[in-house]
Scaffold this motif. Structure first.
Motif, PDB file in Angstrom:
ATOM      1  N   ASP A 290      34.200  40.876  28.585  1.00  0.00           N
ATOM      2  CA  ASP A 290      33.740  40.286  29.846  1.00  0.00           C
ATOM      3  C   ASP A 290      32.900  39.048  29.554  1.00  0.00           C
ATOM      4  O   ASP A 290      31.766  39.153  29.063  1.00  0.00           O
ATOM      5  CB  ASP A 290      32.934  41.301  30.651  1.00  0.00           C
ATOM      6  CG  ASP A 290      33.823  42.332  31.318  1.00  0.00           C
ATOM      7  OD1 ASP A 290      34.991  42.011  31.575  1.00  0.00           O
ATOM      8  OD2 ASP A 290      33.364  43.449  31.588  1.00  0.00           O
ATOM      9  N   VAL A 291      33.461  37.892  29.852  1.00  0.00           N
ATOM     10  CA  VAL A 291      32.780  36.613  29.656  1.00  0.00           C
ATOM     11  C   VAL A 291      32.325  36.154  31.031  1.00  0.00           C
ATOM     12  O   VAL A 291      33.093  35.585  31.806  1.00  0.00           O
ATOM     13  CB  VAL A 291      33.723  35.580  29.009  1.00  0.00           C
ATOM     14  CG1 VAL A 291      32.993  34.281  28.736  1.00  0.00           C
ATOM     15  CG2 VAL A 291      34.311  36.139  27.719  1.00  0.00           C
ATOM     16  N   LEU A 292      31.063  36.413  31.336  1.00  0.00           N
ATOM     17  CA  LEU A 292      30.552  36.241  32.694  1.00  0.00           C
ATOM     18  C   LEU A 292      29.582  35.070  32.767  1.00  0.00           C
ATOM     19  O   LEU A 292      28.920  34.725  31.780  1.00  0.00           O
ATOM     20  CB  LEU A 292      29.851  37.524  33.152  1.00  0.00           C
ATOM     21  CG  LEU A 292      30.692  38.802  33.036  1.00  0.00           C
ATOM     22  CD1 LEU A 292      29.827  40.028  33.228  1.00  0.00           C
ATOM     23  CD2 LEU A 292      31.822  38.780  34.043  1.00  0.00           C
ATOM     24  N   GLY A 293      29.513  34.478  33.930  1.00  0.00           N
ATOM     25  CA  GLY A 293      28.572  33.393  34.160  1.00  0.00           C
ATOM     26  C   GLY A 293      27.371  33.905  34.936  1.00  0.00           C
ATOM     27  O   GLY A 293      27.520  34.583  35.953  1.00  0.00           O
TER      28      GLY A 293
ATOM     29  N   LEU B 151      29.209  39.957  28.279  1.00  0.00           N
ATOM     30  CA  LEU B 151      28.463  38.802  27.791  1.00  0.00           C
ATOM     31  C   LEU B 151      28.177  37.856  28.948  1.00  0.00           C
ATOM     32  O   LEU B 151      29.100  37.380  29.611  1.00  0.00           O
ATOM     33  CB  LEU B 151      29.254  38.063  26.706  1.00  0.00           C
ATOM     34  CG  LEU B 151      29.614  38.848  25.438  1.00  0.00           C
ATOM     35  CD1 LEU B 151      30.418  37.961  24.493  1.00  0.00           C
ATOM     36  CD2 LEU B 151      28.368  39.381  24.761  1.00  0.00           C
ATOM     37  N   ASP B 152      26.897  37.618  29.193  1.00  0.00           N
ATOM     38  CA  ASP B 152      26.485  36.651  30.215  1.00  0.00           C
ATOM     39  C   ASP B 152      26.207  35.310  29.548  1.00  0.00           C
ATOM     40  O   ASP B 152      25.512  35.243  28.523  1.00  0.00           O
ATOM     41  CB  ASP B 152      25.212  37.123  30.924  1.00  0.00           C
ATOM     42  CG  ASP B 152      25.481  38.257  31.889  1.00  0.00           C
ATOM     43  OD1 ASP B 152      26.566  38.274  32.489  1.00  0.00           O
ATOM     44  OD2 ASP B 152      24.608  39.133  32.045  1.00  0.00           O
ATOM     45  N   PHE B 153      26.750  34.255  30.150  1.00  0.00           N
ATOM     46  CA  PHE B 153      26.515  32.898  29.659  1.00  0.00           C
ATOM     47  C   PHE B 153      25.934  32.052  30.780  1.00  0.00           C
ATOM     48  O   PHE B 153      26.129  32.358  31.972  1.00  0.00           O
ATOM     49  CB  PHE B 153      27.817  32.258  29.171  1.00  0.00           C
ATOM     50  CG  PHE B 153      28.416  32.921  27.964  1.00  0.00           C
ATOM     51  CD1 PHE B 153      28.083  32.500  26.689  1.00  0.00           C
ATOM     52  CD2 PHE B 153      29.298  33.981  28.101  1.00  0.00           C
ATOM     53  CE1 PHE B 153      28.629  33.120  25.566  1.00  0.00           C
ATOM     54  CE2 PHE B 153      29.849  34.607  26.994  1.00  0.00           C
ATOM     55  CZ  PHE B 153      29.503  34.177  25.724  1.00  0.00           C
ATOM     56  N   ASP B 154      25.251  31.016  30.408  1.00  0.00           N
ATOM     57  CA  ASP B 154      24.841  29.987  31.367  1.00  0.00           C
ATOM     58  C   ASP B 154      26.073  29.613  32.178  1.00  0.00           C
ATOM     59  O   ASP B 154      27.066  29.124  31.640  1.00  0.00           O
ATOM     60  CB  ASP B 154      24.302  28.795  30.579  1.00  0.00           C
ATOM     61  CG  ASP B 154      24.001  27.579  31.449  1.00  0.00           C
ATOM     62  OD1 ASP B 154      24.392  27.541  32.621  1.00  0.00           O
ATOM     63  OD2 ASP B 154      23.383  26.636  30.911  1.00  0.00           O
ATOM     64  N   SER B 155      26.034  29.881  33.486  1.00  0.00           N
ATOM     65  CA  SER B 155      27.244  29.741  34.300  1.00  0.00           C
ATOM     66  C   SER B 155      27.802  28.331  34.301  1.00  0.00           C
ATOM     67  O   SER B 155      29.008  28.135  34.445  1.00  0.00           O
ATOM     68  CB  SER B 155      26.949  30.174  35.748  1.00  0.00           C
ATOM     69  OG  SER B 155      25.894  29.407  36.294  1.00  0.00           O
TER      70      SER B 155
ATOM     71  N   HIS C  46      48.174  43.291  46.215  1.00  0.00           N
ATOM     72  CA  HIS C  46      48.611  42.200  45.334  1.00  0.00           C
ATOM     73  C   HIS C  46      47.755  42.198  44.081  1.00  0.00           C
ATOM     74  O   HIS C  46      46.735  42.893  43.993  1.00  0.00           O
ATOM     75  CB  HIS C  46      48.559  40.832  46.032  1.00  0.00           C
ATOM     76  CG  HIS C  46      47.206  40.459  46.563  1.00  0.00           C
ATOM     77  ND1 HIS C  46      46.182  40.052  45.757  1.00  0.00           N
ATOM     78  CD2 HIS C  46      46.708  40.445  47.825  1.00  0.00           C
ATOM     79  CE1 HIS C  46      45.112  39.784  46.479  1.00  0.00           C
ATOM     80  NE2 HIS C  46      45.396  40.026  47.743  1.00  0.00           N
ATOM     81  N   LEU C  47      48.186  41.410  43.113  1.00  0.00           N
ATOM     82  CA  LEU C  47      47.464  41.304  41.845  1.00  0.00           C
ATOM     83  C   LEU C  47      46.391  40.239  41.974  1.00  0.00           C
ATOM     84  O   LEU C  47      46.633  39.155  42.498  1.00  0.00           O
ATOM     85  CB  LEU C  47      48.440  40.928  40.721  1.00  0.00           C
ATOM     86  CG  LEU C  47      47.956  41.174  39.289  1.00  0.00           C
ATOM     87  CD1 LEU C  47      47.973  42.664  38.981  1.00  0.00           C
ATOM     88  CD2 LEU C  47      48.828  40.427  38.296  1.00  0.00           C
ATOM     89  N   GLY C  48      45.200  40.561  41.488  1.00  0.00           N
ATOM     90  CA  GLY C  48      44.114  39.597  41.492  1.00  0.00           C
ATOM     91  C   GLY C  48      43.625  39.316  40.086  1.00  0.00           C
ATOM     92  O   GLY C  48      44.144  39.859  39.109  1.00  0.00           O
ATOM     93  N   GLN C  49      42.609  38.483  39.981  1.00  0.00           N
ATOM     94  CA  GLN C  49      42.057  38.107  38.686  1.00  0.00           C
ATOM     95  C   GLN C  49      40.678  38.717  38.517  1.00  0.00           C
ATOM     96  O   GLN C  49      39.832  38.631  39.408  1.00  0.00           O
ATOM     97  CB  GLN C  49      41.958  36.582  38.567  1.00  0.00           C
ATOM     98  CG  GLN C  49      41.330  36.102  37.263  1.00  0.00           C
ATOM     99  CD  GLN C  49      40.984  34.626  37.294  1.00  0.00           C
ATOM    100  OE1 GLN C  49      41.618  33.854  37.997  1.00  0.00           O
ATOM    101  NE2 GLN C  49      39.956  34.242  36.552  1.00  0.00           N
ATOM    102  N   HIS C  50      40.448  39.352  37.389  1.00  0.00           N
ATOM    103  CA  HIS C  50      39.127  39.894  37.062  1.00  0.00           C
ATOM    104  C   HIS C  50      38.130  38.743  36.955  1.00  0.00           C
ATOM    105  O   HIS C  50      38.474  37.643  36.518  1.00  0.00           O
ATOM    106  CB  HIS C  50      39.209  40.656  35.740  1.00  0.00           C
ATOM    107  CG  HIS C  50      37.996  41.464  35.422  1.00  0.00           C
ATOM    108  ND1 HIS C  50      36.863  40.906  34.871  1.00  0.00           N
ATOM    109  CD2 HIS C  50      37.731  42.789  35.569  1.00  0.00           C
ATOM    110  CE1 HIS C  50      35.951  41.852  34.691  1.00  0.00           C
ATOM    111  NE2 HIS C  50      36.457  42.998  35.103  1.00  0.00           N
ATOM    112  N   SER C  51      36.902  39.013  37.365  1.00  0.00           N
ATOM    113  CA  SER C  51      35.907  37.933  37.421  1.00  0.00           C
ATOM    114  C   SER C  51      35.616  37.314  36.062  1.00  0.00           C
ATOM    115  O   SER C  51      35.291  36.137  35.974  1.00  0.00           O
ATOM    116  CB  SER C  51      34.600  38.463  38.026  1.00  0.00           C
ATOM    117  OG  SER C  51      34.097  39.541  37.245  1.00  0.00           O
ATOM    118  N   GLY C  52      35.712  38.094  34.993  1.00  0.00           N
ATOM    119  CA  GLY C  52      35.394  37.498  33.693  1.00  0.00           C
ATOM    120  C   GLY C  52      36.016  38.192  32.515  1.00  0.00           C
ATOM    121  O   GLY C  52      35.710  37.852  31.372  1.00  0.00           O
ATOM    122  N   GLY C  53      36.869  39.177  32.743  1.00  0.00           N
ATOM    123  CA  GLY C  53      37.434  39.946  31.650  1.00  0.00           C
ATOM    124  C   GLY C  53      38.524  39.201  30.905  1.00  0.00           C
ATOM    125  O   GLY C  53      39.620  39.012  31.417  1.00  0.00           O
TER     126      GLY C  53
END
Length: 836
Positions: free
Chosen positions: A545-548, A398-402, A498-505
């Motif tokens: 996926d909540v993406l901007g 899902l793309d949202f207005d960033s 190392h552990l990272g953060q998903h961009s929008g999941g």
């Protein structure tokens, strides 16, 4: 029967030297029936570990090394040390996750994320279903025993016994180091005096002895030391690998302690891979079930989008019935209702959003307004999105207005609850540059030189001729240490860093998150689960996926500017896709500022393709991707599109699959259909083939799949029969698509935004360029965007303290629209005043 209950994998992040798969494979080779995994401060590797155990026919035991801070009576808190907690059942696993969550989130609140710890009070609160081992070298008991502090040792084990009772065991290990014999004797006597049972472990840090040096190197990197420095946590020998019971018995570990490990393992039974999807619960009206609500919503959507007489109505009805049947069979209707809730909330708030990715292959998502393109009209393949054999979660992006994305995320956390939400993780792994840099530092090269070595490397392995030559030039010539650097850094490739953060999941769970995963805090303060998207899929969890998307912000702002300044309401979602003025601009290369097609490569492709429809636009977007370009597929497509080259098909089956792309593979869906219909594979196997292909970068790896593809194709009953020569040629064509390529549904969703941005630029250039300069969604600098606005006859005015706001806006200057720059700072205001 002896079982290794205490074993780290390399998902202990530079505190373990082998993969979970390697640990299991070695245990299986030694004839063991059960294996345990206890990674440091997390359960990062348990999903892969369970999969590996299943493949080798082994039982699995899950646990973790949990950091504990203990305060002796009347004393200050001690340094933290690790105890080992093993999960007996799902309740125990959930309590383990709760303890780790509390340790990590509390550390984040202390702004000391690298030093998590729990307390005896928390252990007591979450003790059910857990078995406790006192730990080894990095624990609290061993140092007390080594230093002869018997009173404190008794107080420590006594405190743990008060919590775990008969589920507490004094852990015994022996790795043939100086002092191990004396320590083992003291531990046995201490356990007898305390009335506690003992259990023997191998304290495994790597699978086989030859991985010792990698574990040592990672330990040096983790502690910021070189291989020439002494450190208490560095291994002194190669004895911490998976070893048989007989070898541990020879070191003096008691037989009853060895056998007790098997008894403990038999009491542990946790299965994390359900084999089905576990969606979060949808919000249901009283007395209504989720299947009933789901059917009601999609039928309303069908009546609205396919009224009697509408194009594709019959095909849409047949597709809808098929999709509903599969969704109900998989019992995931709640998932679609939840996503629809998110979309409805965004629409209620006036936040522009758009579903994309493989979700656009579904008519259900189209009817629920999750996606905006008709899958029938655009020939989108539902099986690319979902089929009966699928085990993991359907993929919806899902793309949202960033500029308003965080507003939606905050609402989702409120709607589903903090205990049911968290961001998906990514596993940051060693690649060439990071492997060379960290290894060089550990081998004693100055930090500046190590950085220069890494900067000169390409993405090929360190031993690649290009890389080795450049590393050698920085190092000052060939030396024995340089050879070690090249081989050691190569062995670090793909090792978790190392552990990272998903961009929008965002992960949404029906049961509280600790039933599945601990949470920890990322560098920017976001709560992250301990699994990446692949592990989450195996766990059956929903990752949304909540993406901007900044272009959605620009499109929204442009329409708002037009409404405010020109008193016109633009409903982009009802625009027809046949406006010649829009396509004229695209064909002429007037694409600067447009979504996805403003690059020089897209300008060139667009001038040759001359798109006059959405279908042409979808193909143009998909062609300029690494897969088609590197596979040499772009130019044949364009030549056939222009009528310069004859369209050819290797077999009649392929004509139905590839006719609209002139016999050239352009989309991922076509790869799936070729594997399914031409090679005769099941949809599940064909989808796995497509996924594997998209990850391959090595032609040798791809070649290894040829035989299975060809042999299967020969068995497909067709007229004419498929020959071995034809099957090989088709595989050659498929293999050219190896690497990153678009799925048709993804391109169709993107094409929608391309068209919207092109429409706004064609008819409302001032408003569109003002919005683009405000959100900066593309690849061009501000000065270039200003020049583009002037090229379209729009004046760009300087900030004015009496007129300008905080955003780019329009004003009417002698009946011609102009863009007024915003005042974004005190400096901007003062400069404007100075000019006045």
């Amino acid at each position: 029967m002896f079982v290794h209950l205490h074993a780290r994998s390399w998902y202990s992040f530079r505190a373990g030297g082998s993969s979970p798969e390697a640990l299991v494979a070695e245990a299986a080779r030694l004839g063991m029936g059960t294996m345990g995994i206890t990674d440091r401060h997390g359960v990062y590797g348990v999903v892969r570990f369970q999969q590996a155990c299943k493949e080798h026919g082994l039982r699995h035991v899950f646990g973790a090394e949990v950091p504990l801070q203990w305060t002796p009576p009347g004393s200050k808190p001690s340094p933290t040390g690790d105890i080992v907690l093993l999960a007996q059942n799902r309740e125990g696993y959930a309590n383990l996750c709760r303890l780790l969550t509390d340790a990590h989130l509390t550390a984040g609140e202390r702004e000391d994320r690298d030093n998590p710890w729990t307390t005896l009070e928390k252990l007591s609160e979450h003790r059910e279903g857990l078995i406790c081992l006192t730990g080894t070298d990095e624990g609290l008991l061993y140092p007390l025993i080594d230093e002869g502090m018997s009173t404190l040792a008794s107080q420590f084990t006594g405190a743990l016994k008060d919590i775990f009772n008969e589920r507490l065991f004094v852990e015994l290990s022996h790795q043939r180091r100086q002092g191990d014999d004396r320590r083992l004797d003291r531990l046995i006597r201490h356990a007898a005096q305390a009335g506690l049972p003992t259990v023997a472990t191998g304290d495994v840090r790597y699978a086989v002895a030859r991985d010792y040096w990698r574990y040592d190197l990672l330990t040096c990197i983790r502690h910021g030391i070189t291989v020439f420095d002494d450190h208490p946590h560095r291994p002194s020998n190669a004895m911490a690998h998976v070893q048989p019971e007989a070898e541990l018995a020879r070191r003096g570990l008691p037989h009853d302690a060895l056998h007790r490990s098997g008894e403990i393992a038999s009491a542990c039974e946790v299965d994390l891979i359900p084999g089905h999807i576990i969606p979060p619960g949808a919000r249901l009206p009283d007395g209504v079930t989720s299947p009933e609500l789901f059917r009601t919503k999609v039928e309303k959507g069908f009546a609205r989008k396919y009224p009697p007489g509408a194009p594709h109505r019959e095909a849409a009805r047949a597709r809808l019935d098929k999709e509903i049947d599969i969704i109900m069979h998989l019992d995931i209707q709640d998932f679609f209702l939840v996503v629809a809730e998110v979309i409805e909330e965004a629409q209620r708030r006036g936040i522009r959003c758009l579903g994309r990715g493989s979700a656009a292959n579904s008519i259900v998502t189209f009817l629920l307004d999750i996606t905006r393109v008709c899958p029938i009209e655009h020939n989108l393949l539902f099986e690319r999105f979902l089929h009966r054999g699928r085990k993991g979660t359907p993929d919806i992006d899902l793309d949202f207005d960033s500029s308003r994305r965080m507003e939606i995320i905050a609402w989702m956390e409120e709607r589903f609850g903090a205990a049911h939400t968290g961001m998906a993780a990514t596993i940051d792994r060693y690649l060439t540059k990071s492997a060379v840099q960290d290894t060089a530092k550990a081998l004693g090269w100055p930090a500046e030189m190590a950085t220069q070595m890494s900067k000169r490397c390409s993405h090929a392995p360190p031993t690649d001729e290009y890389n080795s030559a450049h590393i050698e030039s920085v190092a000052g010539g060939k030396t024995p240490l340089l050879r070690i650097l090249l081989s050691a850094s190569t062995a670090l490739m793909e090792v978790p860093r190392h552990l990272g953060q998903h961009s929008g999941g965002m992960v949404l769970t029906r049961d509280p998150m600790p039933c599945f995963s601990p949470l920890q805090q990322s560098a920017n303060g976001v709560r992250v689960v301990q699994f990446d998207k692949n592990d989450l899929e195996w766990l059956g969890l929903v990752k949304l996926d909540v993406l901007g998307l900044r272009m959605l912000g620009a499109v929204s702002e442009a329409t708002q500017i037009v409404a405010d300044r020109q008193n016109e309401v633009i409903d982009l979602d009802t625009l027809p896709f046949d406006d010649p003025k829009v396509y004229d601009r695209i064909c002429e290369g007037d694409v600067l500022g447009l979504f996805q097609i403003e690059s020089p490569a897209q300008m060139s492709a667009g001038s040759r393709i001359q798109a006059r429809s959405m279908q042409d636009l979808i193909k143009q977007i998909s062609l300029v991707r690494p897969g088609p370009i590197l596979g040499g597929l772009m130019h044949p497509f364009i030549r056939r599109h222009q009528g310069i080259e004859t369209v050819r098909y290797e077999h009649p089956i392929l004509e139905d699959i590839l006719h609209d792309t002139y016999g050239v593979i352009v989309f991922q869906e076509q790869v799936l259909e070729v594997a399914h219909r031409f090679a005769g594979w099941s949809l599940d196997r064909a989808d796995q083939f497509r996924r594997l292909m998209s990850r391959f970068r090595d032609s040798t790896e791809m070649e290894g799949m040829r035989e299975g593809f060809v042999e299967s194709a020969l068995q497909v009953p067709t007229d004419p029969p498929i020959s071995r020569t034809v099957a090989n040629r088709v595989f050659d064509q498929v293999s050219k698509f190896v690497g990153y390529g678009f799925c048709r549904s993804h391109a169709a969703s993107f094409a929608l935004t391309v068209y919207h941005s092109a429409y706004l630029k064609a008819y409302y250039p001032a408003a569109f360029m003002a919005a683009v300069m405000q959100h900066r969604p593309g690849m061009y600098a501000q000065m270039t965007l200003e020049q583009e606005a002037r090229r379209h006859g729009v004046r760009v005015l300087v900030p004015d303290v009496n007129i300008s706001g905080l955003r780019f806006d329009l004003e009417n200057v002698q009946y011609a629209w102009a863009i007024r720059k915003p005042l974004t700072s005190i400096k901007g205001i003062s400069e404007s005043l100075a000019r006045d």
